[in-house]
Motif scaffolding. Structure first.
Motif, PDB file in Angstrom:
ATOM      1  N   ARG A 118       2.748  64.623  68.169  1.00 26.10           N
ATOM      2  CA  ARG A 118       2.901  62.764  67.282  1.00 26.10           C
ATOM      3  C   ARG A 118       3.973  63.567  66.743  1.00 26.10           C
ATOM      4  NH1 ARG A 118      -1.795  62.616  62.873  1.00 26.10           N
ATOM      5  NH2 ARG A 118      -2.824  63.162  64.626  1.00 26.10           N
ATOM      6  N   ASP A 119       5.143  62.631  66.941  1.00 34.93           N
ATOM      7  CA  ASP A 119       6.574  62.503  66.006  1.00 34.93           C
ATOM      8  C   ASP A 119       6.210  63.137  64.377  1.00 34.93           C
ATOM      9  OD1 ASP A 119       7.957  61.549  68.267  1.00 34.93           O
ATOM     10  OD2 ASP A 119       7.857  59.431  67.772  1.00 34.93           O
ATOM     11  N   THR A 120       7.321  63.812  64.042  1.00 40.58           N
ATOM     12  CA  THR A 120       6.783  64.546  62.914  1.00 40.58           C
ATOM     13  C   THR A 120       8.420  64.112  61.688  1.00 40.58           C
ATOM     14  OG1 THR A 120       7.707  66.904  63.754  1.00 40.58           O
ATOM     15  CG2 THR A 120       5.230  66.326  63.497  1.00 40.58           C
ATOM     16  N   ALA A 121       8.936  64.441  62.308  1.00 43.20           N
ATOM     17  CA  ALA A 121      10.560  64.383  61.719  1.00 43.20           C
ATOM     18  C   ALA A 121      10.193  63.488  60.385  1.00 43.20           C
ATOM     19  CB  ALA A 121      11.752  63.331  62.332  1.00 43.20           C
ATOM     20  N   GLN A 122       9.982  62.064  60.863  1.00 42.38           N
ATOM     21  CA  GLN A 122       9.895  61.155  59.086  1.00 42.38           C
ATOM     22  C   GLN A 122       8.521  61.484  58.558  1.00 42.38           C
ATOM     23  OE1 GLN A 122      12.937  59.842  59.120  1.00 42.38           O
ATOM     24  NE2 GLN A 122      13.135  60.672  60.431  1.00 42.38           N
ATOM     25  N   MET A 123       7.703  62.427  59.051  1.00 38.07           N
ATOM     26  CA  MET A 123       5.939  61.745  58.396  1.00 38.07           C
ATOM     27  C   MET A 123       6.114  61.881  56.590  1.00 38.07           C
ATOM     28  SD  MET A 123       3.321  64.443  60.175  1.00 38.07           S
ATOM     29  CE  MET A 123       2.866  64.159  61.817  1.00 38.07           C
ATOM     30  N   ASP A 124       5.491  61.590  56.030  1.00 43.38           N
ATOM     31  CA  ASP A 124       5.139  61.906  54.651  1.00 43.38           C
ATOM     32  C   ASP A 124       4.141  62.887  54.288  1.00 43.38           C
ATOM     33  OD1 ASP A 124       2.931  60.749  54.393  1.00 43.38           O
ATOM     34  OD2 ASP A 124       3.412  58.145  53.641  1.00 43.38           O
ATOM     35  N   ALA A 125       4.226  63.305  52.881  1.00 48.39           N
ATOM     36  CA  ALA A 125       3.266  64.297  53.091  1.00 48.39           C
ATOM     37  C   ALA A 125       1.531  64.429  53.141  1.00 48.39           C
ATOM     38  CB  ALA A 125       3.293  64.612  51.156  1.00 48.39           C
ATOM     39  N   PRO A 126       0.814  63.262  52.868  1.00 51.41           N
ATOM     40  CA  PRO A 126       0.000  62.974  53.387  1.00 51.41           C
ATOM     41  C   PRO A 126      -0.488  62.944  55.340  1.00 51.41           C
ATOM     42  CG  PRO A 126       0.523  61.553  51.380  1.00 51.41           C
ATOM     43  CD  PRO A 126       1.611  61.863  51.612  1.00 51.41           C
ATOM     44  N   SER A 244      -9.235  59.066  54.598  1.00 47.52           N
ATOM     45  CA  SER A 244      -8.539  58.838  56.124  1.00 47.52           C
ATOM     46  C   SER A 244      -8.165  59.698  56.787  1.00 47.52           C
ATOM     47  CB  SER A 244      -8.318  56.916  55.299  1.00 47.52           C
ATOM     48  OG  SER A 244      -9.181  56.676  54.264  1.00 47.52           O
ATOM     49  N   LEU A 245      -8.171  58.903  57.786  1.00 49.80           N
ATOM     50  CA  LEU A 245      -7.892  60.202  58.761  1.00 49.80           C
ATOM     51  C   LEU A 245      -7.098  58.728  60.395  1.00 49.80           C
ATOM     52  CD1 LEU A 245      -9.882  63.369  59.106  1.00 49.80           C
ATOM     53  CD2 LEU A 245      -7.944  62.741  58.220  1.00 49.80           C
ATOM     54  N   SER A 246      -6.494  59.125  61.368  1.00 49.03           N
ATOM     55  CA  SER A 246      -6.580  58.891  61.961  1.00 49.03           C
ATOM     56  C   SER A 246      -4.728  57.745  61.712  1.00 49.03           C
ATOM     57  CB  SER A 246      -7.242  57.978  63.325  1.00 49.03           C
ATOM     58  OG  SER A 246      -6.496  57.346  64.547  1.00 49.03           O
ATOM     59  N   GLY A 247      -5.064  57.045  61.617  1.00 53.31           N
ATOM     60  CA  GLY A 247      -4.281  55.029  61.399  1.00 53.31           C
ATOM     61  C   GLY A 247      -2.248  55.372  61.823  1.00 53.31           C
ATOM     62  N   PRO A 248      -1.468  54.745  61.839  1.00 58.65           N
ATOM     63  CA  PRO A 248      -0.352  54.524  62.378  1.00 58.65           C
ATOM     64  C   PRO A 248       0.084  56.132  62.224  1.00 58.65           C
ATOM     65  CG  PRO A 248      -0.768  52.907  60.940  1.00 58.65           C
ATOM     66  CD  PRO A 248      -2.000  54.002  60.202  1.00 58.65           C
ATOM     67  N   ARG A 249       0.725  56.649  63.434  1.00 56.97           N
ATOM     68  CA  ARG A 249       1.446  57.233  63.527  1.00 56.97           C
ATOM     69  C   ARG A 249       2.770  57.063  64.640  1.00 56.97           C
ATOM     70  NH1 ARG A 249      -2.480  60.315  65.551  1.00 56.97           N
ATOM     71  NH2 ARG A 249      -3.622  59.930  63.653  1.00 56.97           N
ATOM     72  N   SER A 250       3.518  58.324  64.944  1.00 57.73           N
ATOM     73  CA  SER A 250       4.691  57.452  65.884  1.00 57.73           C
ATOM     74  C   SER A 250       4.930  58.435  67.064  1.00 57.73           C
ATOM     75  CB  SER A 250       5.741  58.159  65.109  1.00 57.73           C
ATOM     76  OG  SER A 250       7.049  57.698  66.441  1.00 57.73           O
ATOM     77  N   TYR A 251       4.824  58.388  68.442  1.00 59.91           N
ATOM     78  CA  TYR A 251       4.862  58.714  69.179  1.00 59.91           C
ATOM     79  C   TYR A 251       6.251  58.482  70.181  1.00 59.91           C
ATOM     80  CZ  TYR A 251      -0.456  60.738  68.778  1.00 59.91           C
ATOM     81  OH  TYR A 251      -1.307  60.689  68.066  1.00 59.91           O
ATOM     82  N   GLU A 252       6.669  60.098  70.407  1.00 61.28           N
ATOM     83  CA  GLU A 252       8.570  59.142  71.137  1.00 61.28           C
ATOM     84  C   GLU A 252       8.780  58.257  71.055  1.00 61.28           C
ATOM     85  OE1 GLU A 252       7.098  59.309  75.230  1.00 61.28           O
ATOM     86  OE2 GLU A 252       6.612  61.749  76.074  1.00 61.28           O
ATOM     87  N   GLY A 253       8.939  58.499  69.494  1.00 62.54           N
ATOM     88  CA  GLY A 253       9.729  57.216  69.015  1.00 62.54           C
ATOM     89  C   GLY A 253       9.185  55.862  69.383  1.00 62.54           C
ATOM     90  N   LYS A 254       7.951  55.670  69.043  1.00 62.10           N
ATOM     91  CA  LYS A 254       6.977  54.482  69.399  1.00 62.10           C
ATOM     92  C   LYS A 254       5.936  54.607  68.071  1.00 62.10           C
ATOM     93  CE  LYS A 254       4.688  51.196  72.408  1.00 62.10           C
ATOM     94  NZ  LYS A 254       4.167  51.330  73.665  1.00 62.10           N
ATOM     95  N   LEU A 255       6.063  53.632  67.160  1.00 59.84           N
ATOM     96  CA  LEU A 255       4.993  53.275  66.353  1.00 59.84           C
ATOM     97  C   LEU A 255       3.425  52.764  66.827  1.00 59.84           C
ATOM     98  CD1 LEU A 255       4.085  54.414  63.056  1.00 59.84           C
ATOM     99  CD2 LEU A 255       4.564  51.353  63.478  1.00 59.84           C
ATOM    100  N   GLU A 256       2.355  53.722  67.260  1.00 60.56           N
ATOM    101  CA  GLU A 256       1.224  53.630  67.710  1.00 60.56           C
ATOM    102  C   GLU A 256       0.341  53.071  66.449  1.00 60.56           C
ATOM    103  OE1 GLU A 256       0.471  52.710  70.090  1.00 60.56           O
ATOM    104  OE2 GLU A 256       1.854  54.330  71.170  1.00 60.56           O
TER     105      GLU A 256
END
Length: 301
Positions: A118-126, A244-256
């Protein structure tokens, strides 16, 4: 005994850098083979049929290679199996994320980018912590439980066939315009080969952490995952750690907007929870080794 010795060898030495800096790793050789076949055949027409042929070819090649290597004796079997089981290296990669995240968020993002897609550039610590824990749980099933299962069932040919198909799935098993047809057969076979190991991994995590939640709850949350298999060890780990795991995340600039697994669990997590997931998986690994030892002893008796 071969499987026990291979597991012990992997746990002690993992992936020696001095060796794989000089020789190509078998997984790299498999990847190169699949990449070459893909570049030659992944074009219209009949992409799905070509993908089926590639899948059959990988199974045949893996089975034949396993039979040939098995003829070299027990030492060869032990070494090859130890190479294809990746417990220690997986735990090291996940531990690296925890250590990096303690240094800085930027270091944590850089480290987790090595083990997630997944995209990691904008991830927060959690989010970094969740990515590491999810990768640990899923790859425990793919990288340890499944090879052990298929070796126990079909020996060296079984584990090499599994690794061939699992590598192909990681390269061409995507539901996009490039691989949707060509990678269909390998992706479906990988789902089938991982069906039992994924559920056994979840069962092991659930048992080793005291069955804190009902099995039916884990099964229910596992079905929230887009994969028919990855959700099982992730759901078991989420409840084992109360996160809690999974949840919203971004792939190739698109939020899933994927649903949460264990939605009521803690979401503000970090290095401590990553390290708890590592401890849990080592305990689960230990239980698996004990089971293999008991089965070996029973066969001897």
């Amino acid at each position: 005994m071969t499987l026990l010795l291979a597991l012990a060898l992997d746990a002690l030495f993992g992936e020696p850098k001095w060796l794989w800096s000089r020789l190509p790793h078998p997984a790299v050789l498999m990847g190169n083979l699949i990449a070459r076949a893909t570049s030659m055949l992944n074009r219209a027409p009949y992409q799905k049929a070509k993908g089926v042929i590639i899948c059959i070819g990988l199974v045949a090649l893996g089975g034949l290679g396993g039979l040939v290597l098995a003829q070299l004796g027990a030492v060869a079997e032990i070494l090859v199996t130890a190479i294809l089981v990746a417990q220690k290296s997986l735990m090291q990669h996940v531990q690296d994320v925890a250590q990096a995240l303690r240094l800085s968020l930027a270091a944590g993002r850089k480290s987790v980018a090595m083990i997630v897609g997944r995209d990691t550039a904008q991830m927060d610590a959690p989010q970094v912590a969740r990515g590491a824990i999810e990768s640990a749980a899923e790859n425990f099933s793919d990288g340890i439980a499944a090879p052990v299962f298929w070796f126990a069932l079909a020996g060296l040919p079984g584990v090499i066939i599994y690794k061939m198909i699992n590598t192909a799935d990681s390269m061409i098993g995507y539901k996009n315009t490039t691989y949707q047809d060509f990678g269909w057969a390998c992706a479906r076979l990988d789902d089938l080969l991982n069906w039992v190991p994924a559920r056994l991994s979840a069962l092991g995590i659930w048992l080793i952490t005291g069955c804190r939640i009902s099995w039916s709850t884990i099964a229910s949350d596992a079905k929230l995952h887009r994969s028919p298999n990855a959700g099982w060890p992730e759901a078991a780990m989420a409840y084992a750690l109360d996160v809690s795991l999974s949840g919203p995340r971004s792939y190739e600039g698109k939020l899933e907007k994927f649903p949460w697994v264990n939605a009521a669990g803690r979401k503000n997590i970090g290095p401590v929870e990553i390290e708890k997931s590592i401890q849990t998986l080592w305990l689960t690994w230990g239980a698996m080794v004990l089971l293999v030892a008991c089965m070996t002893l029973a066969l001897w008796v």
